[in-house]
Design a protein around this motif. Structure first.
Motif, PDB file in Angstrom:
ATOM      1  N   LEU A   1      54.094  58.170   5.332  1.00  0.00           N
ATOM      2  CA  LEU A   1      55.039  57.823   6.119  1.00  0.00           C
ATOM      3  C   LEU A   1      56.409  58.813   6.323  1.00  0.00           C
ATOM      4  O   LEU A   1      56.960  58.740   5.460  1.00  0.00           O
ATOM      5  CB  LEU A   1      55.645  56.359   5.851  1.00  0.00           C
ATOM      6  CG  LEU A   1      54.761  55.352   5.492  1.00  0.00           C
ATOM      7  CD1 LEU A   1      55.409  53.845   4.824  1.00  0.00           C
ATOM      8  CD2 LEU A   1      53.504  54.842   6.445  1.00  0.00           C
TER       9      LEU A   1
ATOM     10  N   GLY B   1      55.795  56.153  12.056  1.00  0.00           N
ATOM     11  CA  GLY B   1      55.800  55.885  10.597  1.00  0.00           C
ATOM     12  C   GLY B   1      55.808  54.273  10.344  1.00  0.00           C
ATOM     13  O   GLY B   1      55.118  53.705   9.131  1.00  0.00           O
TER      14      GLY B   1
ATOM     15  N   ILE C   1      56.185  58.680   1.111  1.00  0.00           N
ATOM     16  CA  ILE C   1      57.307  58.425   2.036  1.00  0.00           C
ATOM     17  C   ILE C   1      58.418  59.348   1.944  1.00  0.00           C
ATOM     18  O   ILE C   1      58.729  59.818   0.777  1.00  0.00           O
ATOM     19  CB  ILE C   1      57.830  56.839   1.813  1.00  0.00           C
ATOM     20  CG1 ILE C   1      57.008  55.805   1.790  1.00  0.00           C
ATOM     21  CG2 ILE C   1      59.161  56.600   2.448  1.00  0.00           C
ATOM     22  CD1 ILE C   1      57.421  54.471   1.368  1.00  0.00           C
TER      23      ILE C   1
ATOM     24  N   PRO D   1      59.980  56.711   8.521  1.00  0.00           N
ATOM     25  CA  PRO D   1      59.662  55.678   9.019  1.00  0.00           C
ATOM     26  C   PRO D   1      60.767  54.731   9.718  1.00  0.00           C
ATOM     27  O   PRO D   1      61.729  54.364   8.901  1.00  0.00           O
ATOM     28  CB  PRO D   1      58.480  55.031   8.419  1.00  0.00           C
ATOM     29  CG  PRO D   1      58.919  55.339   6.911  1.00  0.00           C
ATOM     30  CD  PRO D   1      59.478  56.544   6.792  1.00  0.00           C
TER      31      PRO D   1
ATOM     32  N   ARG E   1      53.645  67.324   3.371  1.00  0.00           N
ATOM     33  CA  ARG E   1      52.675  66.563   4.028  1.00  0.00           C
ATOM     34  C   ARG E   1      51.190  66.958   4.157  1.00  0.00           C
ATOM     35  O   ARG E   1      50.476  66.304   3.940  1.00  0.00           O
ATOM     36  CB  ARG E   1      53.245  66.454   5.711  1.00  0.00           C
ATOM     37  CG  ARG E   1      54.706  65.669   5.682  1.00  0.00           C
ATOM     38  CD  ARG E   1      55.283  66.343   7.014  1.00  0.00           C
ATOM     39  NE  ARG E   1      56.733  65.930   7.065  1.00  0.00           N
ATOM     40  CZ  ARG E   1      57.296  66.230   7.969  1.00  0.00           C
ATOM     41  NH1 ARG E   1      57.127  66.823   9.164  1.00  0.00           N
ATOM     42  NH2 ARG E   1      58.680  66.020   8.156  1.00  0.00           N
TER      43      ARG E   1
ATOM     44  N   ASP F   1      55.360  59.494  12.040  1.00  0.00           N
ATOM     45  CA  ASP F   1      56.563  59.737  11.989  1.00  0.00           C
ATOM     46  C   ASP F   1      57.651  58.803  12.554  1.00  0.00           C
ATOM     47  O   ASP F   1      57.119  58.422  13.772  1.00  0.00           O
ATOM     48  CB  ASP F   1      56.840  61.353  12.317  1.00  0.00           C
ATOM     49  CG  ASP F   1      56.645  61.474  13.917  1.00  0.00           C
ATOM     50  OD1 ASP F   1      57.569  61.362  14.906  1.00  0.00           O
ATOM     51  OD2 ASP F   1      55.450  61.452  14.294  1.00  0.00           O
TER      52      ASP F   1
ATOM     53  N   ASN G   1      64.147  53.156   4.186  1.00  0.00           N
ATOM     54  CA  ASN G   1      62.845  53.996   3.694  1.00  0.00           C
ATOM     55  C   ASN G   1      63.006  54.000   2.044  1.00  0.00           C
ATOM     56  O   ASN G   1      61.824  53.670   1.480  1.00  0.00           O
ATOM     57  CB  ASN G   1      63.159  55.385   4.004  1.00  0.00           C
ATOM     58  CG  ASN G   1      62.828  55.680   5.363  1.00  0.00           C
ATOM     59  OD1 ASN G   1      63.056  56.883   5.690  1.00  0.00           O
ATOM     60  ND2 ASN G   1      62.579  54.551   6.213  1.00  0.00           N
TER      61      ASN G   1
END
Length: 245
Positions: free
Chosen positions: A119, A96, A183, A122, A238, A92, A195
């Motif tokens: 990620l 990340g 992501i 990130p 996640r 993180d 990102n």
């Protein structure tokens, strides 16, 4: 390093987890709860890495520490009860960014083959030092914070023309042949644009990408309010990414 695993998991997958903290903060302990939750809910093992922090240990020390942890995990997969074909990198914020950099390193050095890179909002680009107008008053990690973090990692070279991709993965010219990427970012996150741009570049390079933008939330939103519906949804996603390894 700290290993998290469920005792009922055999032949399991593993994510090498790299904590956030802007390159100069964070530890195994700051992310202990998150790692326990991810392992408990997904069944995947996590190997959390206490990499050395800037500015005392500038680039390339943090990313080399993280890559060494990945190599150790792959070399010891049998003893850990891990399937070597199901190893990912995950992190993180600054972690990340380090996870993305480790994926680049492992590709370029012909290191362990990675099943995925996960990620979470990130930190990828040392040139992000001015907040877009819509984020100036909402970014919990501010442009000034980002300038501090990159300055700790890179010194006077931060934001300059010669930043290596292993420090700031957004600088990489070639994103082909990288592992599939998950992501996520927040709509009010300073890292939002970098990102999204990284996800788009990965996709154009032929890398499978899942990109999620959570509406109306800032950087590290799930840390500030873990009980919020959007935070619970993020954790679920996640866990799903880990479960797919």
């Amino acid at each position: 390093m700290r290993l998290y695993r469920r005792q009922d998991a055999q032949g399991a997958s593993l994510a090498v987890y790299l904590h956030g903290g802007g390159m100069f903060l964070g530890s195994l302990d700051t992310h202990d709860t998150q790692c326990r939750i991810y392992t408990h809910l997904s069944g995947a093992a996590l190997l959390s890495v206490g990499y050395r922090l800037a500015p005392e240990h500038p680039h390339p020390v943090p990313v080399e520490d993280c890559y060494a942890a990945l190599r150790w995990a792959a070399a010891n997969a049998a003893d850990l009860g891990i399937d070597p074909a199901r190893i990912a990198v995950m992190g993180d914020s600054a972690g990340g960014g380090l996870a993305a950099a480790v994926a680049l390193l492992s590709r370029d050095r012909r290191g362990p083959a990675l099943a995925a890179q996960i990620l979470i909002y990130p930190m990828l680009d040392d040139r992000t030092v001015v907040a877009p107008p819509d984020l100036a008053d909402t970014a919990t990690w501010s442009a000034a914070d980002n300038l501090t973090g990159w300055g700790c990692l890179l010194g006077d070279a931060a934001g300059g023309p010669d930043t290596p991709a292993y420090a700031a993965p957004a600088r990489a010219d070639d994103l082909s042949a990288l592992p599939p990427a998950y992501i996520e970012t927040g709509q009010l996150d300073l890292f939002r644009d970098e990102n999204i741009a990284y996800a788009q570049r990965l996709s154009r390079a032929g890398v499978p990408v899942e990109l999620i933008q959570y509406p109306a939330v800032p950087h590290a939103f799930d840390t500030f309010d873990p009980a919020a519906a959007v935070s619970r949804r993020a954790v679920d996603n996640r866990v799903r990414a880990l479960g797919a390894l």
